[in-house]
Design a protein around this motif. Structure first.
Motif, PDB file in Angstrom:
ATOM      1  N   SER A 103       0.632  -1.426  -0.274  1.00 33.56           N
ATOM      2  CA  SER A 103       0.186  -0.059   0.342  1.00 33.56           C
ATOM      3  C   SER A 103       0.586   1.078  -0.456  1.00 33.56           C
ATOM      4  O   SER A 103       1.980   1.130   0.648  1.00 33.56           O
ATOM      5  N   ILE A 104       0.332   2.319  -0.546  1.00 33.30           N
ATOM      6  CA  ILE A 104       0.577   3.638  -0.413  1.00 33.30           C
ATOM      7  C   ILE A 104       0.400   4.459   0.234  1.00 33.30           C
ATOM      8  O   ILE A 104      -1.320   4.643   0.411  1.00 33.30           O
ATOM      9  N   TRP A 105       0.790   5.132   0.805  1.00 31.38           N
ATOM     10  CA  TRP A 105       0.768   6.335   2.305  1.00 31.38           C
ATOM     11  C   TRP A 105       1.585   7.924   2.004  1.00 31.38           C
ATOM     12  O   TRP A 105       2.901   7.222   1.331  1.00 31.38           O
ATOM     13  N   THR A 106       0.707   8.794   2.065  1.00 31.82           N
ATOM     14  CA  THR A 106       2.119   9.780   1.971  1.00 31.82           C
ATOM     15  C   THR A 106       2.189  10.636   3.243  1.00 31.82           C
ATOM     16  O   THR A 106       0.724  10.851   3.587  1.00 31.82           O
ATOM     17  N   LEU A 107       2.895  11.439   3.003  1.00 30.84           N
ATOM     18  CA  LEU A 107       2.764  12.263   4.645  1.00 30.84           C
ATOM     19  C   LEU A 107       3.172  13.971   3.561  1.00 30.84           C
ATOM     20  O   LEU A 107       3.881  13.653   3.733  1.00 30.84           O
ATOM     21  N   PRO A 108       2.733  14.800   3.717  1.00 26.02           N
ATOM     22  CA  PRO A 108       2.285  15.078   3.245  1.00 26.02           C
ATOM     23  C   PRO A 108       2.448  17.029   3.857  1.00 26.02           C
ATOM     24  O   PRO A 108       2.127  16.606   4.816  1.00 26.02           O
ATOM     25  N   ASP A 109       3.220  18.083   3.681  1.00 29.62           N
ATOM     26  CA  ASP A 109       3.354  18.873   4.189  1.00 29.62           C
ATOM     27  C   ASP A 109       3.171  20.424   3.194  1.00 29.62           C
ATOM     28  O   ASP A 109       3.725  20.216   2.329  1.00 29.62           O
ATOM     29  N   GLU A 110       3.792  21.806   3.009  1.00 32.53           N
ATOM     30  CA  GLU A 110       3.323  22.466   2.763  1.00 32.53           C
ATOM     31  C   GLU A 110       5.158  21.972   1.325  1.00 32.53           C
ATOM     32  O   GLU A 110       5.062  22.886   0.338  1.00 32.53           O
ATOM     33  N   LYS A 111       6.391  21.696   1.686  1.00 30.21           N
ATOM     34  CA  LYS A 111       6.816  21.847   1.635  1.00 30.21           C
ATOM     35  C   LYS A 111       8.040  20.939   1.183  1.00 30.21           C
ATOM     36  O   LYS A 111       9.104  20.793  -0.031  1.00 30.21           O
ATOM     37  N   GLU A 112       7.384  19.556   1.551  1.00 34.30           N
ATOM     38  CA  GLU A 112       7.937  18.540   1.499  1.00 34.30           C
ATOM     39  C   GLU A 112       6.740  16.813   2.174  1.00 34.30           C
ATOM     40  O   GLU A 112       6.053  17.234   2.428  1.00 34.30           O
ATOM     41  N   TRP A 113       7.184  16.667   0.708  1.00 35.05           N
ATOM     42  CA  TRP A 113       6.605  15.219   1.428  1.00 35.05           C
ATOM     43  C   TRP A 113       7.039  14.038   1.182  1.00 35.05           C
ATOM     44  O   TRP A 113       8.344  14.232   0.522  1.00 35.05           O
ATOM     45  N   MET A 114       6.039  13.038   2.082  1.00 34.79           N
ATOM     46  CA  MET A 114       7.324  11.563   2.158  1.00 34.79           C
ATOM     47  C   MET A 114       6.367  10.706   1.567  1.00 34.79           C
ATOM     48  O   MET A 114       5.081  11.196   1.442  1.00 34.79           O
ATOM     49  N   LEU A 115       6.492   9.469   0.403  1.00 31.97           N
ATOM     50  CA  LEU A 115       6.175   8.447   0.406  1.00 31.97           C
ATOM     51  C   LEU A 115       6.561   7.917   1.259  1.00 31.97           C
ATOM     52  O   LEU A 115       7.472   7.217   1.230  1.00 31.97           O
ATOM     53  N   ILE A 116       5.401   6.838   1.749  1.00 33.40           N
ATOM     54  CA  ILE A 116       5.290   5.994   2.866  1.00 33.40           C
ATOM     55  C   ILE A 116       5.004   4.210   1.484  1.00 33.40           C
ATOM     56  O   ILE A 116       3.744   4.687   1.372  1.00 33.40           O
ATOM     57  N   ILE A 117       6.385   3.414   1.622  1.00 31.12           N
ATOM     58  CA  ILE A 117       5.442   2.099   1.155  1.00 31.12           C
ATOM     59  C   ILE A 117       4.924   1.240   2.085  1.00 31.12           C
ATOM     60  O   ILE A 117       6.121   1.083   3.807  1.00 31.12           O
ATOM     61  N   ASN A 118       3.768   0.781   2.618  1.00 34.71           N
ATOM     62  CA  ASN A 118       3.433  -0.154   3.880  1.00 34.71           C
ATOM     63  C   ASN A 118       3.894  -1.742   3.343  1.00 34.71           C
ATOM     64  O   ASN A 118       3.054  -1.546   2.157  1.00 34.71           O
ATOM     65  N   ARG A 119       3.805  -2.308   4.095  1.00 33.11           N
ATOM     66  CA  ARG A 119       3.646  -4.291   3.623  1.00 33.11           C
ATOM     67  C   ARG A 119       2.030  -4.487   3.549  1.00 33.11           C
ATOM     68  O   ARG A 119       1.402  -5.193   2.988  1.00 33.11           O
ATOM     69  N   GLN A 120       1.473  -3.713   4.225  1.00 34.78           N
ATOM     70  CA  GLN A 120      -0.163  -4.523   3.687  1.00 34.78           C
ATOM     71  C   GLN A 120      -0.802  -3.558   3.019  1.00 34.78           C
ATOM     72  O   GLN A 120      -0.236  -2.399   2.404  1.00 34.78           O
ATOM     73  N   THR A 121      -2.159  -4.600   2.835  1.00 33.48           N
ATOM     74  CA  THR A 121      -2.619  -4.216   1.702  1.00 33.48           C
ATOM     75  C   THR A 121      -3.873  -4.094   2.238  1.00 33.48           C
ATOM     76  O   THR A 121      -4.662  -5.277   2.678  1.00 33.48           O
ATOM     77  N   GLY A 122      -5.151  -3.424   1.464  1.00 32.08           N
ATOM     78  CA  GLY A 122      -6.448  -3.670   1.655  1.00 32.08           C
ATOM     79  C   GLY A 122      -6.848  -3.032   3.033  1.00 32.08           C
ATOM     80  O   GLY A 122      -7.939  -3.258   3.639  1.00 32.08           O
ATOM     81  N   GLN A 123      -6.027  -2.260   2.962  1.00 34.77           N
ATOM     82  CA  GLN A 123      -6.836  -1.369   4.654  1.00 34.77           C
ATOM     83  C   GLN A 123      -7.436  -0.400   4.015  1.00 34.77           C
ATOM     84  O   GLN A 123      -7.834   0.596   3.495  1.00 34.77           O
ATOM     85  N   PHE A 124      -8.796  -0.395   5.463  1.00 37.71           N
ATOM     86  CA  PHE A 124      -9.058   0.927   5.207  1.00 37.71           C
ATOM     87  C   PHE A 124      -8.298   2.425   5.118  1.00 37.71           C
ATOM     88  O   PHE A 124      -7.278   2.025   6.422  1.00 37.71           O
ATOM     89  N   HIS A 125      -9.092   3.216   5.198  1.00 39.83           N
ATOM     90  CA  HIS A 125      -7.945   4.563   4.606  1.00 39.83           C
ATOM     91  C   HIS A 125      -8.129   5.296   5.861  1.00 39.83           C
ATOM     92  O   HIS A 125      -6.538   5.820   5.918  1.00 39.83           O
ATOM     93  N   LEU A 126      -8.351   4.741   6.706  1.00 37.34           N
ATOM     94  CA  LEU A 126      -7.926   5.505   7.805  1.00 37.34           C
ATOM     95  C   LEU A 126      -7.269   4.187   9.556  1.00 37.34           C
ATOM     96  O   LEU A 126      -7.000   4.342  10.299  1.00 37.34           O
ATOM     97  N   ASN A 127      -6.767   2.936   8.868  1.00 36.27           N
ATOM     98  CA  ASN A 127      -6.603   2.060   9.390  1.00 36.27           C
ATOM     99  C   ASN A 127      -4.910   2.159   8.650  1.00 36.27           C
ATOM    100  O   ASN A 127      -4.545   0.774   8.819  1.00 36.27           O
ATOM    101  N   TYR A 128      -3.730   2.795   8.932  1.00 34.79           N
ATOM    102  CA  TYR A 128      -2.458   3.185   8.876  1.00 34.79           C
ATOM    103  C   TYR A 128      -1.800   2.146   9.972  1.00 34.79           C
ATOM    104  O   TYR A 128      -2.649   3.001  11.400  1.00 34.79           O
TER     105      TYR A 128
END
Length: 182
Positions: A103-128
């Motif tokens: 699964s792909i998640w991100t940590l956005p900020d005004e000046k910088e974003w982080m791409l997060i690669i997570n081993r799980q798939t199929g999670q509801f969008h609040l279940n990070y």
């Protein structure tokens, strides 16, 4: 006659209460807007990459710093976590990702974003679950001249075994180059 007036008044009060409760529920737990499922595929160096996601639309709402909160992990879409499936290993930023699904998640900020690669798939969008992170890597940011109303993910093949993963919404493009490992 009094019983009829009481019944009519009761029905009116119940109908108004249902309207108020429905509005409060939508504001707290959901939206009247839908986010349809989308997918993007690309072949880079002969290997297939597929991303499945749900595409929310702005509908006049403030997206960056509003719907997509700065400093909070975002599911990079809506509804269910965005899923990337690759037939080959990928080098994405600082991460060397074996073939498979993540699964792909991100940590956005005004000046910088982080791409997060997570081993799980199929999670509801609040279940990070950060304990399942494969890793994080910095993304490039640029301001778009034309706004994008509906969130979009692109996988752009470049030269040879190179490509770019791009996330576009409102006037923001967050992207990161990747290499298909042979």
């Amino acid at each position: 006659m009094k019983i009829r007036q009481i019944l009519v008044t009761g029905f009116v009060v119940a109908a108004l209460a249902a309207i108020v409760v429905g509005k409060t529920y939508r504001q707290s737990y959901g939206s009247r807007y839908t986010s349809p499922p989308e997918s993007v595929t690309a072949d880079v160096a002969g290997d297939h990459i597929r991303i499945d996601y749900y595409a929310p639309s702005a509908h006049g709402r403030k997206v960056m710093g509003g719907l997509v909160r700065y400093g909070k992990v975002w599911c990079t879409g809506a509804n269910w976590a965005t899923k990337i499936t690759t037939e080959a290993g990928l080098k994405i930023g600082d991460l060397t990702l074996p073939k498979g699904s993540y699964s792909i998640w991100t940590l956005p900020d005004e000046k910088e974003w982080m791409l997060i690669i997570n081993r799980q798939t199929g999670q509801f969008h609040l279940n990070y679950d950060p304990s399942q992170d494969f890793g994080r890597t910095k993304m490039d940011l640029k301001t778009l001249t034309d706004p994008v109303d509906t969130f979009r993910i692109e996988v752009r093949p470049n030269e040879g075994n190179q490509g770019t993963l791009a996330l576009l919404w409102e006037k923001t493009e967050a992207s990161i180059p990747f290499t298909v490992l042979q």
